[in-house]
Scaffold this motif. Structure first.
Motif, PDB file in Angstrom:
ATOM      1  N   ASP A 159       0.830  -1.205   0.000  1.00 26.44           N
ATOM      2  CA  ASP A 159       0.000   0.000   0.000  1.00 26.44           C
ATOM      3  C   ASP A 159       0.866   1.257   0.000  1.00 26.44           C
ATOM      4  OD1 ASP A 159      -2.472  -1.197  -0.065  1.00 26.44           O
ATOM      5  OD2 ASP A 159      -2.699  -1.263   2.106  1.00 26.44           O
ATOM      6  N   ASP A 163      -3.111   4.938  -0.147  1.00 20.76           N
ATOM      7  CA  ASP A 163      -3.924   3.754   0.124  1.00 20.76           C
ATOM      8  C   ASP A 163      -4.238   3.649   1.615  1.00 20.76           C
ATOM      9  OD1 ASP A 163      -3.965   2.873  -2.534  1.00 20.76           O
ATOM     10  OD2 ASP A 163      -2.011   1.898  -2.295  1.00 20.76           O
ATOM     11  N   ASN A 166      -7.494   5.640   3.788  1.00 27.85           N
ATOM     12  CA  ASN A 166      -8.825   5.211   3.383  1.00 27.85           C
ATOM     13  C   ASN A 166      -9.864   5.689   4.396  1.00 27.85           C
ATOM     14  OD1 ASN A 166      -9.104   2.875   5.483  1.00 27.85           O
ATOM     15  ND2 ASN A 166      -7.111   2.552   4.512  1.00 27.85           N
TER      16      ASN A 166
END
Length: 362
Positions: A159, A163, A166
């Motif tokens: 990630d 990412d 989130n």
């Protein structure tokens, strides 16, 4: 393959160390966030606020050092994968904590309003930023991250920083900020006198409502979407009741019990988060087979056995010393710092201890 007793024990001990860190350092972060909210631009009020944690903040930080050390020794794969995957976030936390240390050390070195204002900003940032990033990190651990196997067969986080930002993790960050802010505000209500005490009680009543709403949304989301264990409903309910209790007790003027309630809420929320991922320690969101577990991420049984013996001997000493430090500095902080009589008594005891340690008969 099932976890051994020592693997499970050390997973619990790591959770306990982070639990202690979030409770103790949590109110430090909250106090830092209040330098402007309750300081109101008055130097006397700001000094009173900062003095409440002056004798204990560095001891509270030790919990994360011990927790990180325990993680490295007991679960080296977890330590390596998580710290490399969250590298940038952890560097930001480290920088924020270093800046906060400098603020404690240098704020009163120069009698200049602009100088002190700059360090007040550092206090605020040193409280807000770590709280936010710790929340995002915990949110991603509970949710799981994308991983892949490297050439050596080890799982690595793939990630990116974006990412990790989130919605679930960001909500966790907001919850950490609000919860620590409330926790620190109740600590100030418990440890100060005069206008700061009055304003802290009033502010806590305001913060509590959005904290309860945000925390309820996150723990329910975590339990329903990501928890591996049904029993984590128990700490979830306890944490929720404790947080509501803090609001009620604050309205009733029970400062000590209100602060104890937020401590319970933070503690049981931490239990719920760690319990939700067990037996995983770092779930893989894309492929459960790549998840790190207490079985494949732990050290050898011999290492865990030696660590257990050392912990049984040393941990009670550390707890006793920290409890003694809090007892010594239990007096409320006035606008002039600790009460003069209390400060004089501490100075007298320090001198007596020095004489006993170094005076010898001729």
């Amino acid at each position: 393959m099932e976890a051994t007793f020592l693997q499970t024990l050390w997973f619990i001990l790591v959770a306990v160390l982070f639990l202690g860190y979030f409770i103790l350092e949590g109110f430090d972060f909250g106090v830092g966030m209040n330098v402007f909210a309750l300081g109101k631009g008055e130097e006397k009020r700001k000094n009173q606020i900062i003095t409440t944690i002056g004798p204990v903040w560095d001891a509270n930080e030790v919990w994360i050092l011990v927790g990180g050390g325990a993680l490295f020794a007991a679960f080296p794969e977890w330590y390596a994968t998580m710290f490399s995957g969250f590298y940038l976030a952890l560097i930001i936390i480290l920088v924020a904590l270093i800046v906060r240390v400098c603020a404690f050390k240098y704020r009163n070195k120069v009698e200049s309003a602009s100088w002190k204002f700059a360090w007040d900003i550092c206090h605020f940032v040193g409280g807000l930023v770590p709280a936010l990033i710790w929340g995002v990190a915990v949110g991603n651990i509970v949710r799981g991250v994308n991983m892949e196997a490297n050439a050596g067969g080890k799982s690595v986080v793939t990630d990116s920083l974006f990412d990790l930002l989130n919605p679930f993790a960001l909500l966790a960050g907001v919850v950490f900020v609000l919860l620590f802010w409330l926790h620190g505000t109740l600590f100030l209500a418990l440890r100060t006198t005069g206008e700061v005490r009055h304003d802290a009680n009033k502010l806590a009543g305001v913060i509590a409502i959005p904290t309860i709403v945000a925390a309820a949304a996150w723990v329910l989301w975590a339990q329903l979407a990501y928890s591996n264990n049904a029993w984590t409903w128990i700490p979830l309910v306890v944490a929720a009741l404790a947080l509501i209790g803090a609001f009620v007790l604050n309205r009733a003027g029970r400062e000590g019990l209100a602060f104890a309630s937020t401590s319970v809420a933070i503690g049981f929320a931490t239990i719920m988060a760690f319990g939700a991922i067990f037996p995983n320690v770092l779930p893989a969101a894309n492929d459960p087979a790549l998840s790190l577990t207490v079985m494949n991420a732990s050290s050898t049984e011999y290492t865990l056995r030696v660590m257990t013996i050392a912990t049984v001997i040393l941990l009670p000493i550390v707890l006793a010393y920290q409890a003694w430090a809090y007892w010594v500095f239990r007096a409320r902080v006035t606008g002039e710092g600790f009460p003069a009589a209390h400060a004089a008594n501490l100075a007298r005891k320090a001198k007596e201890g020095y004489r006993k340690a170094f005076d010898t008969e001729s």
